[in-house]
Design a protein around this motif. Structure first.
Motif, PDB file in Angstrom:
ATOM      1  N   UNK A   1       0.862  28.807  40.630  1.00 58.07           N
ATOM      2  CA  UNK A   1       0.289  30.102  41.019  1.00 58.07           C
ATOM      3  C   UNK A   1      -1.244  30.162  40.962  1.00 58.07           C
ATOM      4  N   UNK A   2      -1.877  29.651  39.889  1.00 57.01           N
ATOM      5  CA  UNK A   2      -3.350  29.712  39.877  1.00 57.01           C
ATOM      6  C   UNK A   2      -3.981  28.983  41.076  1.00 57.01           C
TER       7      UNK A   2
ATOM      8  N   UNK B   1       7.910  25.452  38.920  1.00 53.89           N
ATOM      9  CA  UNK B   1       6.829  24.945  39.766  1.00 53.89           C
ATOM     10  C   UNK B   1       6.067  26.084  40.443  1.00 53.89           C
ATOM     11  N   UNK B   2       6.775  27.130  40.806  1.00 58.81           N
ATOM     12  CA  UNK B   2       6.099  28.276  41.428  1.00 58.81           C
ATOM     13  C   UNK B   2       5.177  28.953  40.411  1.00 58.81           C
ATOM     14  N   UNK B   3       5.626  28.998  39.152  1.00 62.42           N
ATOM     15  CA  UNK B   3       4.759  29.555  38.104  1.00 62.42           C
ATOM     16  C   UNK B   3       3.521  28.689  37.935  1.00 62.42           C
TER      17      UNK B   3
ATOM     18  N   UNK C   1      12.415  24.514  40.477  1.00 65.34           N
ATOM     19  CA  UNK C   1      11.632  25.221  41.485  1.00 65.34           C
ATOM     20  C   UNK C   1      10.854  26.429  40.934  1.00 65.34           C
ATOM     21  N   UNK C   2      11.526  27.244  40.141  1.00 59.78           N
ATOM     22  CA  UNK C   2      10.836  28.444  39.635  1.00 59.78           C
ATOM     23  C   UNK C   2       9.658  28.076  38.750  1.00 59.78           C
TER      24      UNK C   2
ATOM     25  N   UNK D   1       0.448  28.028  31.477  1.00 62.56           N
ATOM     26  CA  UNK D   1       0.271  29.248  30.675  1.00 62.56           C
ATOM     27  C   UNK D   1      -0.125  30.409  31.587  1.00 62.56           C
ATOM     28  N   UNK D   2      -1.075  30.154  32.476  1.00 69.62           N
ATOM     29  CA  UNK D   2      -1.562  31.235  33.342  1.00 69.62           C
ATOM     30  C   UNK D   2      -0.447  31.775  34.232  1.00 69.62           C
ATOM     31  N   UNK D   3       0.392  30.889  34.721  1.00 66.59           N
ATOM     32  CA  UNK D   3       1.420  31.329  35.655  1.00 66.59           C
ATOM     33  C   UNK D   3       2.671  31.857  34.982  1.00 66.59           C
ATOM     34  N   UNK D   4       2.985  31.325  33.796  1.00 63.54           N
ATOM     35  CA  UNK D   4       4.242  31.734  33.154  1.00 63.54           C
ATOM     36  C   UNK D   4       4.032  32.821  32.115  1.00 63.54           C
TER      37      UNK D   4
ATOM     38  N   UNK E   1      -5.304  34.831  36.999  1.00 67.07           N
ATOM     39  CA  UNK E   1      -4.717  35.305  38.258  1.00 67.07           C
ATOM     40  C   UNK E   1      -3.618  36.359  38.079  1.00 67.07           C
ATOM     41  N   UNK E   2      -2.857  36.252  37.007  1.00 64.91           N
ATOM     42  CA  UNK E   2      -1.790  37.244  36.820  1.00 64.91           C
ATOM     43  C   UNK E   2      -2.400  38.607  36.469  1.00 64.91           C
TER      44      UNK E   2
ATOM     45  N   UNK F   1       8.904  34.604  36.878  1.00 61.35           N
ATOM     46  CA  UNK F   1       8.627  34.446  35.449  1.00 61.35           C
ATOM     47  C   UNK F   1       9.915  34.667  34.648  1.00 61.35           C
TER      48      UNK F   1
END
Ligand code: SF4
Ligand code: SF4
Lengths: 546, 177
Positions: free
Chosen positions: A459-460, A454-456, A451-452, A105-108, B44-45, B83
């Motif tokens: 991120x935290x 996973x990057x999201x 991959x994308x 949730x935080x990353x996406x 963080x975002x 995103x």
């Protein structure tokens, strides 16, 4: 009217997303954010249902004709079998305490990645078909019909959960969304909707002995390769044995440590340590995998893969099992093994042959974590360590979700690190130990096509590393999990370039002074060991700033 | 009062409006969270957006070089590049600065403190920043592909080294990169 039009009008684009409710927002399968479908042959190996060629991108998922019946029956059976599931589905009060705790949730920024909504994906069906109010009041009480769209949504979001359990930490009722995800995945599995990455790995492990699908002779070959490398660096030839009956200990590592970069350096560290203390151990080419992708597939597959390690221990007649730096392997051992395949009565309660320490925590599973084993050696002064060989590194430690939240395993790896390197800094408190942020690639998500996503998800974690990188110059992220070692380098390359990733036993291997070794000129990675000793502005040995 | 003075005096308000507009490109529940949670590690975002927008605005105001603006732009675009945004939406947040300026300055224009020409000039400066966002976006996407390839290689890296060593008797430097 103003002379200048509003930019939003000029662009004629709508910046604001539609305000539809979550139930009415269908899933869009955008490349880079979902996992490829399992190949029929993998399902056949594991005798899983509905093997076929299909793709999540296509309209028709080729579900069995009576798919609805299968799902509802499957849910019914699991509600009876797992009391926790029924409880978790019933007691959530939607307080939202878990909502902002998930790294996805935080990353996406996608609300359906709030744990409470992830669970709601399944709960809404449970309400509709298994509760009276849901049957009568439907949508009013958050119930909805089971449709093909729901199945697709499950596939999308249950594979955007790394089963990390961070959310459960904050739930006043202890609702564990990871368990809901696991059962959601199992239900999808009844229709043959599995991702390739998890099922192909599980099938490989079942057939050949490890996730990568490397045959015994190649496995042996790779270990020999490590032996050669160690000899080049230290001048000492270590001599691991394979499938040796009567050895005291069977050592099992995640296969990623044998084949992948940078896991292999951790593996070299293990071999050096065992040689140095004269451990009577053997490797197995049959149980050549500590990891268990069955955990991400179904309870049955998990059980089968786990049983293999114990069958091998029995066959070889060892006393107990020592396990390498792995994440989910320890979740399986610690939380499931005992009731699933245990107790392992044919083995002995583990005792360190070097220090005499009894590992009472492993009384029933007979399997000891290598970090406990090594920390105990250090504590008893059994290792000669030269931490200055790691002076080029400024280290922080990433707590992997499984050892930390499923085992409460925090101090042992830190204790080793502080003894083998002199520059150690913790990341902020709300991102480590039980609060740790997932690497974003656990639970079978670390496939390339994903991959994308996973990057999201990562991120935290990366954001906290970035902080210590900028503040203290941290250039190495240590961890005790093979999936971390596979996933974090890419995560660092994208978010925090300049930070490498290593297992704890790689750093131990660097620092370990072996009897009769030649003067070391390189690290295990072959990097030159330049001018040892303390650099300006650095902290005292063993001191932890955090 | 001249425009530069107004833009400096109203800095906090303009950035706050911009932040609000950018955050509204996320679904409402997410937007609420991004606005409210102040802990930089728990959000963080939100933190990256705050830092990035502030840095971009200040740099924009001072007319600094693109090189100096780059890290702030990167802080935001790097996130939006992975995103669920189309490329245009990923970088279009820069244009929302125009909207923030308009909202904040309209009363000043009405009072005659700032002219429409001034505002139009400010808009054209925003366009320059917008172009930088495209560059950063393209760079991030390029990196993603490069890192993906590297990762695949690392997965069986040591097997390759071993195979090549057997064939050629040595580890080639290109195998270890
Ligand atoms: S278990 Fe982890 S990944 Fe899954 S919903 Fe909870 S926080 Fe998110
Ligand atoms: S914290 Fe627990 S009770 Fe509250 S919404 Fe999340 S799962 Fe439900």
């Amino acid at each position: 009217m103003s002379r200048i039009s509003k930019p939003e009008e000029l662009m004629k684009i709508n910046y604001r997303p539609p305000k539809t409710g979550w139930m009415d927002t269908p899933v869009e399968f955008r490349r880079g954010t979902w996992l490829y479908a399992a190949k029929p042959k993998s399902l056949e190996v594991l005798e899983l249902p509905n093997p076929r060629e299909w793709s999540p991108e296509e309209e028709d998922w080729k579900l069995p004709e009576n798919w609805k019946e299968i799902l509802l029956q499957g849910l019914k059976e699991r509600l009876e079998r797992f009391r926790s599931l029924k409880l978790f589905l019933d007691i959530c009060v939607r307080c939202g305490a878990c909502a902002d705790k998930c790294h996805f949730f935080l990353g996406s920024g996608d609300p359906k990645n709030m744990p409470v909504l992830r669970a709601e994906l399944l709960r809404s069906i449970y309400r509709r078909d298994f509760t009276t109010t849901g049957k009568i009041l439907g949508k009013l009480v958050g119930a909805r019909d089971l449709t093909v769209e729901v199945v697709k949504e499950w596939y999308y979001y249950f594979y955007q959960c790394t089963e990390c359990r961070r959310c459960s930490l904050y739930c006043p009722f202890g609702i564990d969304t990871a368990e809901i995800t696991m059962l959601g995945r199992e239900l999808l599995g009844l229709l043959g909707c599995y991702p390739d990455w998890t099922v192909a790995s599980a099938a490989n492990c079942y057939r050949v002995g490890n996730h990568v699908g490397i045959e015994p002779h190649a496995f042996r070959d790779m270990v020999e390769f490590c032996v050669d490398e160690i000899e080049n660096i230290t001048g000492i030839r270590v001599e691991p044995t394979f499938n040796r009956k009567g050895a005291e200990i069977l050592f099992i590592a995640p296969s990623g440590d044998v084949f992948a970069d940078p896991g292999i350096y951790t593996f070299m560290g293990y071999l050096m340590l065992f040689h140095e203390i004269g451990l009577d151990y053997t490797l197995s080419t049959y149980a050549s995998e500590g990891g268990n992708f069955g955990l991400f597939t179904s309870h049955e597959v998990m059980k089968r893969l786990n049983a293999k390690m114990y069958a091998e221990a029995k066959r070889l007649g060892v006393k107990w099992i020592l396990g390498g730096e792995c994440g989910h392997m320890w979740r399986v051992i610690h939380q499931y093994m005992d009731t699933m395949n245990g107790p392992a009565d044919f083995l002995e309660e583990p005792v360190s042959p070097i220090t005499g320490t009894k590992f009472e925590n492993a009384k029933s599973t007979k399997m000891v974590h290598i970090c406990e084993f090594t920390a105990d050696l250090i504590r008893h002064g059994k290792l000669n360590l030269d931490p200055s060989r790691n002076d080029h590194l400024i280290v922080t430690f990433h707590d992997s979700c499984n050892p930390s939240r499923a085992m409460g395993f925090f101090e042992e790896p830190r204790y080793i690190l502080k003894n083998v390197c002199r520059n150690f800094y913790e990341m902020p408190e709300n991102t480590i130990k039980e609060n740790t942020f997932c690497c974003g690639s656990g639970a079978g998500l670390n496939a390339d096509e994903n991959f994308e996503m996973r990057m999201r998800g990562g991120f935290p974690r990366a954001n906290a590393v970035r902080y210590v990188h900028q503040k203290y110059g941290v250039n190495l992220l240590a961890c005790i999990c093979a999936i971390d070692r596979a996933a974090l380098p890419a995560l660092m390359d994208y978010w925090v370039p300049g930070v490498a990733v290593a297992g704890v036993h790689e750093l131990l291997g660097n620092a370990l002074v072996m009897k009769g070794e030649k003067e070391r000129t390189t690290t295990l990675r072959g990097e030159p060991l330049e001018g040892k000793g303390k650099r300006e502005g650095e902290m005292e040995p063993g001191k932890d700033d955090a | 009062m001249k425009l530069p003075q107004v833009l400096t005096d109203r800095k906090p308000e303009i950035i706050a409006r911009w932040f609000h507009l950018v955050v509204s490109t996320y679904p409402p529940d997410t937007a609420k969270f991004l606005l409210q949670e102040k802990d930089p590690f728990a959000n963080p975002v939100g933190q990256a957006l705050r830092e990035g927008l502030e840095g971009i605005y200040e740099g924009w105001l001072k007319g600094v070089s693109e090189k100096e603006l780059y890290p702030y732009m990167d802080r935001i675009v790097r996130i939006r590049a992975v995103q669920d945004f189309s490329p245009s939406k990923a970088v279009g947040f820069v244009l929302l600065l125009k909207e923030a300026l308009r909202q904040e300055l309209e009363p000043e224009i009405k009072k005659g403190h700032v002219s429409w020409e001034d505002l139009e000039y400010a808009y054209s400066l925003v366009d320059r920043v917008q172009l930088l966002a495209f560059d950063v976006y393209a760079k991030c996407r390029e990196e993603l592909y490069e890192i993906r390839v590297k990762e695949i290689k690392n997965r069986v890296q040591k097997l390759w080294e071993r195979v090549n060593k057997e064939i050629t008797g040595e580890v080639r430097p290109e195998d270890t990169q």
